[in-house]
Scaffold this motif. Structure first.
Motif, PDB file in Angstrom:
ATOM      1  N   ILE A  91      81.500  67.933 -17.429  1.00  0.00           N
ATOM      2  CA  ILE A  91      80.686  67.712 -18.633  1.00  0.00           C
ATOM      3  C   ILE A  91      80.607  69.002 -19.446  1.00  0.00           C
ATOM      4  O   ILE A  91      80.731  68.986 -20.678  1.00  0.00           O
ATOM      5  CB  ILE A  91      79.281  67.203 -18.243  1.00  0.00           C
ATOM      6  N   TRP A  92      80.424  70.126 -18.752  1.00  0.00           N
ATOM      7  CA  TRP A  92      80.344  71.421 -19.432  1.00  0.00           C
ATOM      8  C   TRP A  92      81.685  71.771 -20.085  1.00  0.00           C
ATOM      9  O   TRP A  92      81.740  72.213 -21.228  1.00  0.00           O
ATOM     10  CB  TRP A  92      79.933  72.505 -18.435  1.00  0.00           C
ATOM     11  N   LEU A  93      82.778  71.558 -19.364  1.00  0.00           N
ATOM     12  CA  LEU A  93      84.108  71.875 -19.894  1.00  0.00           C
ATOM     13  C   LEU A  93      84.456  71.044 -21.122  1.00  0.00           C
ATOM     14  O   LEU A  93      85.143  71.522 -22.027  1.00  0.00           O
ATOM     15  CB  LEU A  93      85.176  71.637 -18.819  1.00  0.00           C
ATOM     16  N   ALA A  94      84.003  69.784 -21.139  1.00  0.00           N
ATOM     17  CA  ALA A  94      84.339  68.893 -22.251  1.00  0.00           C
ATOM     18  C   ALA A  94      83.837  69.431 -23.584  1.00  0.00           C
ATOM     19  O   ALA A  94      84.414  69.150 -24.642  1.00  0.00           O
ATOM     20  CB  ALA A  94      83.769  67.500 -21.998  1.00  0.00           C
ATOM     21  N   GLY A  95      82.775  70.229 -23.548  1.00  0.00           N
ATOM     22  CA  GLY A  95      82.234  70.804 -24.781  1.00  0.00           C
ATOM     23  C   GLY A  95      82.921  72.088 -25.210  1.00  0.00           C
ATOM     24  O   GLY A  95      82.703  72.573 -26.321  1.00  0.00           O
ATOM     25  N   ARG A  96      83.739  72.653 -24.326  1.00  0.00           N
ATOM     26  CA  ARG A  96      84.444  73.909 -24.634  1.00  0.00           C
ATOM     27  C   ARG A  96      85.924  73.585 -24.870  1.00  0.00           C
ATOM     28  O   ARG A  96      86.736  73.623 -23.957  1.00  0.00           O
ATOM     29  CB  ARG A  96      84.265  74.907 -23.490  1.00  0.00           C
ATOM     30  N   LEU A 240      89.513  72.223 -34.363  1.00  0.00           N
ATOM     31  CA  LEU A 240      88.378  71.379 -34.686  1.00  0.00           C
ATOM     32  C   LEU A 240      87.690  70.929 -33.415  1.00  0.00           C
ATOM     33  O   LEU A 240      88.346  70.632 -32.418  1.00  0.00           O
ATOM     34  CB  LEU A 240      88.848  70.147 -35.473  1.00  0.00           C
ATOM     35  N   HIS A 241      86.374  70.892 -33.432  1.00  0.00           N
ATOM     36  CA  HIS A 241      85.632  70.334 -32.309  1.00  0.00           C
ATOM     37  C   HIS A 241      85.632  68.814 -32.464  1.00  0.00           C
ATOM     38  O   HIS A 241      85.164  68.287 -33.466  1.00  0.00           O
ATOM     39  CB  HIS A 241      84.204  70.869 -32.283  1.00  0.00           C
ATOM     40  N   VAL A 242      86.210  68.140 -31.481  1.00  0.00           N
ATOM     41  CA  VAL A 242      86.309  66.680 -31.556  1.00  0.00           C
ATOM     42  C   VAL A 242      85.081  66.069 -30.886  1.00  0.00           C
ATOM     43  O   VAL A 242      84.872  66.254 -29.681  1.00  0.00           O
ATOM     44  CB  VAL A 242      87.588  66.173 -30.869  1.00  0.00           C
ATOM     45  N   PRO A 243      84.238  65.356 -31.626  1.00  0.00           N
ATOM     46  CA  PRO A 243      83.013  64.777 -31.051  1.00  0.00           C
ATOM     47  C   PRO A 243      83.323  63.736 -29.974  1.00  0.00           C
ATOM     48  O   PRO A 243      84.380  63.099 -29.966  1.00  0.00           O
ATOM     49  CB  PRO A 243      82.330  64.112 -32.261  1.00  0.00           C
ATOM     50  N   PHE A 244      82.367  63.572 -29.086  1.00  0.00           N
ATOM     51  CA  PHE A 244      82.464  62.574 -28.013  1.00  0.00           C
ATOM     52  C   PHE A 244      82.711  61.185 -28.600  1.00  0.00           C
ATOM     53  O   PHE A 244      83.511  60.410 -28.073  1.00  0.00           O
ATOM     54  CB  PHE A 244      81.156  62.596 -27.209  1.00  0.00           C
ATOM     55  N   LEU A 251      89.464  55.810 -27.179  1.00  0.00           N
ATOM     56  CA  LEU A 251      89.897  55.749 -25.777  1.00  0.00           C
ATOM     57  C   LEU A 251      88.993  54.911 -24.881  1.00  0.00           C
ATOM     58  O   LEU A 251      89.174  54.905 -23.660  1.00  0.00           O
ATOM     59  CB  LEU A 251      89.968  57.178 -25.197  1.00  0.00           C
ATOM     60  N   LYS A 252      88.038  54.194 -25.458  1.00  0.00           N
ATOM     61  CA  LYS A 252      87.002  53.575 -24.637  1.00  0.00           C
ATOM     62  C   LYS A 252      87.562  52.668 -23.544  1.00  0.00           C
ATOM     63  O   LYS A 252      87.097  52.722 -22.384  1.00  0.00           O
ATOM     64  CB  LYS A 252      85.993  52.818 -25.501  1.00  0.00           C
ATOM     65  N   TYR A 253      88.537  51.824 -23.854  1.00  0.00           N
ATOM     66  CA  TYR A 253      89.055  50.907 -22.834  1.00  0.00           C
ATOM     67  C   TYR A 253      89.860  51.653 -21.767  1.00  0.00           C
ATOM     68  O   TYR A 253      89.866  51.263 -20.592  1.00  0.00           O
ATOM     69  CB  TYR A 253      89.902  49.812 -23.476  1.00  0.00           C
ATOM     70  N   LEU A 254      90.516  52.740 -22.166  1.00  0.00           N
ATOM     71  CA  LEU A 254      91.287  53.520 -21.194  1.00  0.00           C
ATOM     72  C   LEU A 254      90.363  54.271 -20.232  1.00  0.00           C
ATOM     73  O   LEU A 254      90.564  54.245 -19.015  1.00  0.00           O
ATOM     74  CB  LEU A 254      92.216  54.500 -21.918  1.00  0.00           C
ATOM     75  N   VAL A 255      89.337  54.934 -20.768  1.00  0.00           N
ATOM     76  CA  VAL A 255      88.441  55.693 -19.883  1.00  0.00           C
ATOM     77  C   VAL A 255      87.551  54.764 -19.057  1.00  0.00           C
ATOM     78  O   VAL A 255      87.195  55.084 -17.919  1.00  0.00           O
ATOM     79  CB  VAL A 255      87.589  56.709 -20.677  1.00  0.00           C
ATOM     80  N   LYS A 389      94.286  65.443 -28.758  1.00  0.00           N
ATOM     81  CA  LYS A 389      95.026  65.299 -27.514  1.00  0.00           C
ATOM     82  C   LYS A 389      94.634  66.365 -26.497  1.00  0.00           C
ATOM     83  O   LYS A 389      94.498  66.089 -25.301  1.00  0.00           O
ATOM     84  CB  LYS A 389      96.532  65.366 -27.795  1.00  0.00           C
ATOM     85  N   GLU A 390      94.432  67.591 -26.970  1.00  0.00           N
ATOM     86  CA  GLU A 390      94.043  68.667 -26.061  1.00  0.00           C
ATOM     87  C   GLU A 390      92.645  68.418 -25.487  1.00  0.00           C
ATOM     88  O   GLU A 390      92.430  68.496 -24.281  1.00  0.00           O
ATOM     89  CB  GLU A 390      94.080  70.008 -26.794  1.00  0.00           C
ATOM     90  N   SER A 391      91.699  68.116 -26.350  1.00  0.00           N
ATOM     91  CA  SER A 391      90.312  67.947 -25.895  1.00  0.00           C
ATOM     92  C   SER A 391      90.113  66.665 -25.102  1.00  0.00           C
ATOM     93  O   SER A 391      89.128  66.519 -24.379  1.00  0.00           O
ATOM     94  CB  SER A 391      89.350  67.968 -27.092  1.00  0.00           C
ATOM     95  N   ALA A 392      91.064  65.715 -25.206  1.00  0.00           N
ATOM     96  CA  ALA A 392      90.945  64.464 -24.449  1.00  0.00           C
ATOM     97  C   ALA A 392      91.013  64.696 -22.945  1.00  0.00           C
ATOM     98  O   ALA A 392      90.507  63.889 -22.163  1.00  0.00           O
ATOM     99  CB  ALA A 392      92.052  63.488 -24.864  1.00  0.00           C
ATOM    100  N   GLY A 393      91.642  65.814 -22.514  1.00  0.00           N
ATOM    101  CA  GLY A 393      91.705  66.121 -21.094  1.00  0.00           C
ATOM    102  C   GLY A 393      90.314  66.251 -20.482  1.00  0.00           C
ATOM    103  O   GLY A 393      90.024  65.684 -19.422  1.00  0.00           O
ATOM    104  N   GLY A 394      89.443  66.987 -21.152  1.00  0.00           N
ATOM    105  CA  GLY A 394      88.073  67.137 -20.656  1.00  0.00           C
ATOM    106  C   GLY A 394      87.284  65.850 -20.740  1.00  0.00           C
ATOM    107  O   GLY A 394      86.493  65.527 -19.850  1.00  0.00           O
ATOM    108  N   PHE A 395      87.517  65.099 -21.813  1.00  0.00           N
ATOM    109  CA  PHE A 395      86.800  63.839 -22.006  1.00  0.00           C
ATOM    110  C   PHE A 395      87.139  62.840 -20.901  1.00  0.00           C
ATOM    111  O   PHE A 395      86.245  62.220 -20.307  1.00  0.00           O
ATOM    112  CB  PHE A 395      87.164  63.258 -23.376  1.00  0.00           C
ATOM    113  N   THR A 396      88.415  62.673 -20.589  1.00  0.00           N
ATOM    114  CA  THR A 396      88.813  61.713 -19.542  1.00  0.00           C
ATOM    115  C   THR A 396      88.331  62.150 -18.167  1.00  0.00           C
ATOM    116  O   THR A 396      87.974  61.312 -17.334  1.00  0.00           O
ATOM    117  CB  THR A 396      90.344  61.536 -19.522  1.00  0.00           C
TER     118      THR A 396
END
Length: 425
Positions: A91-96, A240-244, A251-255, A389-396
């Motif tokens: 969760i912490w990493l997803a914001g960085r 750019l900071h990509v919001p949740f 990506l909702k159905y994938l995650v 695409k980069e920030s999606a790693g933390g999100f998933t």
């Protein structure tokens, strides 16, 4: 400011067409140096966890002397510390949303440090009190989980930039890391006293884990995996900071597929350790690691076939993957049926029961690896910019760790139901 689109950058000497990339077979993937690096890092992601899990008997028997409180709470404490620390850190990493390439190596370096220290603890355990050793191991488990989260966050961000076949390489690597230890444990189960592990053997086990991380770092550096992120990102580019909400909308159905799959899958260890052999020429101490091996082989096969054209086609939408993940819930009542049959002392075809149960575990593993791989492979296709695409790693990864955490909690309920039924009969 939008980052450069990766379609403008050649796929490491290959045809830049996404369609051509998707047609790469698994055989082609493992022959490619960069794909092989992603595969090996995938192995390095899951190997530390499997190493600690595989060493549980050593810790409980040789370190904490079986009947102590530390021995009794070791397994549950390890699971709790690992899943909670991983979830919070993800969760912490997803914001960085930066430094993804560096995270891959940093996490692997921390894994090396953890397993060298574990080796020293195993070597000098007699010098310290049991409470000190227990707390030290739990701290190391937490650091290992955090390190794994860091590496996974970074490598999935990099894989999303490279393309789906590289995401699959990471997924297959994780499955390989699941198969190898389970095969070893199955072979060891045929020894005269599988519960005893020498200090020399466990030291080799721990140092092998450090070695896997070292090799992963060398491959990552030699093949310049992080260079692609540097190439596509101009020096004056401000990420750019990509919001949740942006990630969730795309990506909702994938995650949710990833989350649901892991929640359901965490019932697997419960039944694998409680449904015993009835007809096959194996003892229970051999049958249980055999089932773990079968499940992991199914998981590996599911990840390999994820790139078949029918699963990579646009018609196999994220919503259909989510429905697929929900259908896996149907495995749960089937496992309870086998648990009920297991208590029947007068079954007519015990060998058939064992074979059907083994087949069920294989398909449970296959569908796990299949859904997870397809979901991760489709993530970069659902996104537009490289920042996303980069920030999606933390999100998933948030959905991976929360799925595992909830699944581990629900597994206690399965244990309660099984024990209650056994007492009633």
């Amino acid at each position: 400011m939008q980052s450069a689109q990766h379609t403008d950058f050649p796929q490491d000497g290959r045809d830049a067409s996404a369609n051509d990339e998707e047609r790469h077979s698994f055989t082609t993937m493992i022959k490619d140096a960069k794909c092989l690096t992603f595969l090996f890092i995938g192995i390095g992601l899951l190997w530390p966890w499997n190493c600690i899990l595989g060493a549980s008997q050593y810790f409980k028997h040789d370190v904490f002397l079986d009947n102590t409180i530390w021995s009794k709470i070791f397994a549950s404490s390890m699971m709790t510390v690992s899943t909670v620390s991983s979830t919070l850190f993800n969760i912490w990493l997803a914001g960085r949303q930066h430094s993804y390439s560096e995270r891959v190596v940093r996490g692997l370096i921390w894994e090396i440090a953890v397993f060298i220290i574990l080796s020293l603890l195993a070597l000098f355990k007699a010098w310290f009190s049991l409470p000190f050793v227990f707390i030290s191991i739990m701290v190391l488990v937490a650091i290992s989980s955090v390190a794994t989260a860091m590496t996974q966050n970074g490598i999935m961000a990099v894989a999303n930039i490279y393309g789906p076949v590289f995401s699959q390489a990471v997924m297959v690597g994780q499955a390989v890391a699941g198969v190898l230890p389970s095969v070893v444990l199955f072979i060891i189960s045929f020894s005269s006293d599988p519960s005893r592990q020498s200090t020399g053997g466990i030291l080799f086990y721990f140092l092998t884990t450090a070695g896997v991380s070292i090799i992963s770092i060398l491959l990552y550096r030699m093949n310049k995996i992080g260079a692609k992120l540097i190439h596509i990102t101009p020096k004056n580019h401000i990420a750019l900071h990509v919001p949740f909400s942006v990630h969730y909308n795309k990506l909702k159905y994938l995650v949710l597929s990833i989350f649901t799959t892991f929640v359901v899958t965490l019932i697997f260890p419960v039944f694998a350790s409680t449904v015993l052999v009835k007809g096959l020429p194996l003892t229970n101490s051999q049958f249980i690691p055999f089932i773990f091996t079968v499940w992991n082989l199914g998981d590996l096969y599911g990840r390999i076939v994820a790139d078949w054209p029918q699963f990579r086609a646009p018609q196999f939408t994220p919503f259909k993957i989510f429905v697929y993940s929900l259908l896996r819930i149907l495995f749960v009542p089937l496992f309870f049926i086998f648990s009920k049959i297991n208590s029947d002392e007068h079954m007519s075809s015990p060998i058939l029961k064992d074979l059907l149960y083994t087949l069920l575990q294989f398909f449970f593993g296959l569908t796990n690896g299949h859904v997870i791989s397809i979901s991760f492979m489709k993530v970069p296709e659902a996104l537009t910019t490289d920042d996303e695409k980069e920030s999606a790693g933390g999100f998933t990864n948030i959905f991976v760790s929360t799925g595992l955490t909830l699944g581990s909690i629900l597994s206690y309920g399965c244990v309660f139901v099984i024990e209650s039924y056994s007492k009633a009969h």
